[in-house]
Design an enzyme around this catalytic site. Structure first.
Site, mmCIF file in Angstrom:
data_model
loop_
_atom_site.group_PDB
_atom_site.id
_atom_site.type_symbol
_atom_site.label_atom_id
_atom_site.label_comp_id
_atom_site.label_asym_id
_atom_site.label_seq_id
_atom_site.Cartn_x
_atom_site.Cartn_y
_atom_site.Cartn_z
ATOM 1 N N LYS A 1 0.405 5.817 7.801
ATOM 2 C CA LYS A 1 1.008 5.988 6.465
ATOM 3 C C LYS A 1 -0.072 6.039 5.381
ATOM 4 O O LYS A 1 -0.016 6.864 4.477
ATOM 5 C CB LYS A 1 1.984 4.828 6.256
ATOM 6 C CG LYS A 1 2.557 4.602 4.891
ATOM 7 C CD LYS A 1 1.842 3.547 4.076
ATOM 8 C CE LYS A 1 1.778 2.172 4.669
ATOM 9 N NZ LYS A 1 1.107 1.171 3.855
ATOM 10 N N LYS B 1 -6.736 1.965 -3.203
ATOM 11 C CA LYS B 1 -6.369 1.423 -1.884
ATOM 12 C C LYS B 1 -6.306 2.569 -0.857
ATOM 13 O O LYS B 1 -6.756 2.419 0.284
ATOM 14 C CB LYS B 1 -5.021 0.696 -1.970
ATOM 15 C CG LYS B 1 -4.458 0.217 -0.657
ATOM 16 C CD LYS B 1 -5.255 -0.902 -0.020
ATOM 17 C CE LYS B 1 -4.661 -1.261 1.348
ATOM 18 N NZ LYS B 1 -5.445 -2.254 2.071
ATOM 19 N N SER C 1 0.874 -1.177 0.000
ATOM 20 C CA SER C 1 0.000 0.000 0.000
ATOM 21 C C SER C 1 0.912 1.229 0.000
ATOM 22 O O SER C 1 1.178 1.819 1.045
ATOM 23 C CB SER C 1 -0.897 0.018 1.239
ATOM 24 O OG SER C 1 -1.613 -1.161 1.358
HETATM 25 P P1 NDP Z 1 4.941 -5.952 8.137
HETATM 26 O O1 NDP Z 1 5.618 -4.818 8.801
HETATM 27 O O2 NDP Z 1 4.385 -7.042 8.970
HETATM 28 O O3 NDP Z 1 5.938 -6.654 7.068
HETATM 29 C C1 NDP Z 1 6.790 -5.933 6.236
HETATM 30 C C2 NDP Z 1 7.817 -6.885 5.677
HETATM 31 O O4 NDP Z 1 8.702 -6.177 4.822
HETATM 32 C C3 NDP Z 1 8.674 -7.572 6.735
HETATM 33 O O5 NDP Z 1 8.840 -8.923 6.394
HETATM 34 C C4 NDP Z 1 10.009 -6.838 6.619
HETATM 35 O O6 NDP Z 1 11.128 -7.636 6.983
HETATM 36 C C5 NDP Z 1 10.033 -6.580 5.142
HETATM 37 N N1 NDP Z 1 10.965 -5.536 4.768
HETATM 38 C C6 NDP Z 1 11.036 -4.271 5.245
HETATM 39 N N2 NDP Z 1 12.046 -3.605 4.647
HETATM 40 C C7 NDP Z 1 12.631 -4.479 3.790
HETATM 41 C C8 NDP Z 1 13.727 -4.397 2.919
HETATM 42 N N3 NDP Z 1 14.424 -3.271 2.798
HETATM 43 N N4 NDP Z 1 14.054 -5.497 2.194
HETATM 44 C C9 NDP Z 1 13.350 -6.648 2.311
HETATM 45 N N5 NDP Z 1 12.296 -6.788 3.138
HETATM 46 C C10 NDP Z 1 11.945 -5.709 3.868
HETATM 47 O O7 NDP Z 1 3.816 -5.300 7.209
HETATM 48 P P2 NDP Z 1 2.493 -5.978 6.644
HETATM 49 O O8 NDP Z 1 2.824 -7.291 6.062
HETATM 50 O O9 NDP Z 1 1.415 -5.848 7.649
HETATM 51 O O10 NDP Z 1 2.127 -4.925 5.485
HETATM 52 C C11 NDP Z 1 2.853 -4.891 4.255
HETATM 53 C C12 NDP Z 1 2.094 -3.942 3.315
HETATM 54 O O11 NDP Z 1 0.771 -4.462 3.104
HETATM 55 C C13 NDP Z 1 1.939 -2.534 3.867
HETATM 56 O O12 NDP Z 1 2.025 -1.595 2.831
HETATM 57 C C14 NDP Z 1 0.542 -2.558 4.462
HETATM 58 O O13 NDP Z 1 -0.023 -1.261 4.523
HETATM 59 C C15 NDP Z 1 -0.174 -3.484 3.490
HETATM 60 N N6 NDP Z 1 -1.347 -4.183 4.038
HETATM 61 C C16 NDP Z 1 -1.312 -4.750 5.288
HETATM 62 C C17 NDP Z 1 -2.437 -5.403 5.789
HETATM 63 C C18 NDP Z 1 -2.447 -6.024 7.158
HETATM 64 O O14 NDP Z 1 -3.549 -6.388 7.648
HETATM 65 N N7 NDP Z 1 -1.314 -6.186 7.829
HETATM 66 C C19 NDP Z 1 -3.667 -5.526 4.983
HETATM 67 C C20 NDP Z 1 -3.547 -4.980 3.647
HETATM 68 C C21 NDP Z 1 -2.436 -4.328 3.207
HETATM 69 P P3 NDP Z 1 11.701 -7.609 8.484
HETATM 70 O O15 NDP Z 1 10.542 -7.868 9.390
HETATM 71 O O16 NDP Z 1 12.690 -8.716 8.446
HETATM 72 O O17 NDP Z 1 12.281 -6.240 8.671
#
Ligand code: NDP
Length: 286
Positions: A241, A173, A98
């Protein structure tokens, strides 16, 4: 299976269950560690291929899926020369973060210049939808790109909508998230008033959930708000965000509720950023 090799970047609350579903459906999923090694362990146990760098993962990807926190990670990961240089021109990027429409368009123009196709594909449906493979995909791009990756998307999603050009997925979104934030605050106010007036929360949920004041939040978040349970789920800082993106996009408009919601999320981010976004209820419920 046309595209068997999926590079998957962003293995968090959403990405981990999505990648697990792909593995379960016979795809070869290529991953690389970032900080959290638990996700990597869980995926490797189910057969994912672990790489040492994103560049190595990118080199294997027929479809590259990313679902990262926000614009800055999208830019850092997807526009890194080390990633770009290893992607095959036959690869399709399915970008599910998102993020903002502007960042999506920037990435698209750089990818398209290299002959790499892009589908803008943010999702709704939460972690439960990610686990159950019942997400909603808001796709921006061409029919051709969508059809090329439809079988992959169908493993993760129940509803797939083509909503416009690349960038339009991120835009719709942002509209959804603006409403979700406002509806969460409204649901917390409804719970506060129902407690004051001695209305049972189950009755509140059932009756209002099926009446004109109802919302998805009234049906699904009243229990957590009533229990003051703010375990994520969807993190507060991610909702901040998202509302910020909506307010930025609507800079020339009067969006009083979105602006008010943004102020509430901004002022509580420091203490509540890693809680569920329902924690905004802390500032409404006694
Ligand atoms: P999280 O914070 O749980 O996960 C983010 C992931 O990205 C982690 O695995 C993190 O790894 C990884 N990451 C961050 N920086 C890097 C990088 N530089 N290189 C590689 N991997 C990286 O977020 P969500 O999964 O909850 O959300 C992800 C997206 O989806 C967001 O934009 C959110 O707004 C959207 N979203 C979320 C929903 C929800 O219910 N959670 C629903 C719908 C959309 P590490 O942890 O190892 O740092």
């Amino acid at each position: 299976m046309k595209h068997k090799h999926i590079g998957f970047i962003g293995l968090g609350a959403m990405g981990l269950p999505m990648a697990l579903n792909l593995l379960e459906h016979g795809y070869t999923v290529h991953i690389t560690p970032h900080r959290n090694l638990e996700s990597i362990k869980a995926l490797v146990e189910k057969g994912a291929v672990e790489h040492t760098t994103i560049a190595n993962l990118a080199a294997e990807a027929e479809v590259l899926i990313s679902i990262l926190p926000e614009d800055k990670e999208m830019e850092a990961v997807l526009l890194a020369p080390s990633t770009l240089d290893r992607l095959s021109s036959s690869c399709i990027l399915v970008e599910m973060t998102s993020g903002s429409p502007e960042m999506m368009k920037k990435i698209n123009s750089i990818y398209v210049a290299r002959g790499i196709r892009v589908l803008d594909a943010p999702v709704s449906g939460g972690t439960i939808g990610a686990q159950n493979g019942t997400l909603t995909v808001m796709a921006g791009g061409s029919e051709e790109e969508l059809e090329a990756v439809r079988p992959v998307l169908e493993v993760m999603a129940k509803n797939i909508y083509l909503v416009g050009e690349v960038g339009a997925g991120k835009a719709i979104k942002a509209i959804n998230q603006m409403l979700a934030a406002i509806h969460m605050i409204a649901a917390a106010e409804a719970v506060a008033l129902s407690e004051e007036l001695g209305i049972n929360k189950d009755i509140l949920k059932q009756v209002i959930g099926n009446s004109s004041g109802g919302s998805w939040m009234m049906l699904n978040k009243v229990d957590d708000l009533s229990r003051r349970s703010y375990i994520p789920g969807f993190k507060h800082k991610l909702m901040k965000k998202d509302v910020q993106i909506a307010v930025n996009e609507g800079i020339n408009l009067k969006l009083p509720l979105a602006n008010q919601a943004l102020q509430m999320f901004l002022s509580s981010e420091k203490q509540d950023g890693d809680l569920d976004f329902s924690s905004i209820g802390k500032y409404i419920l006694t």
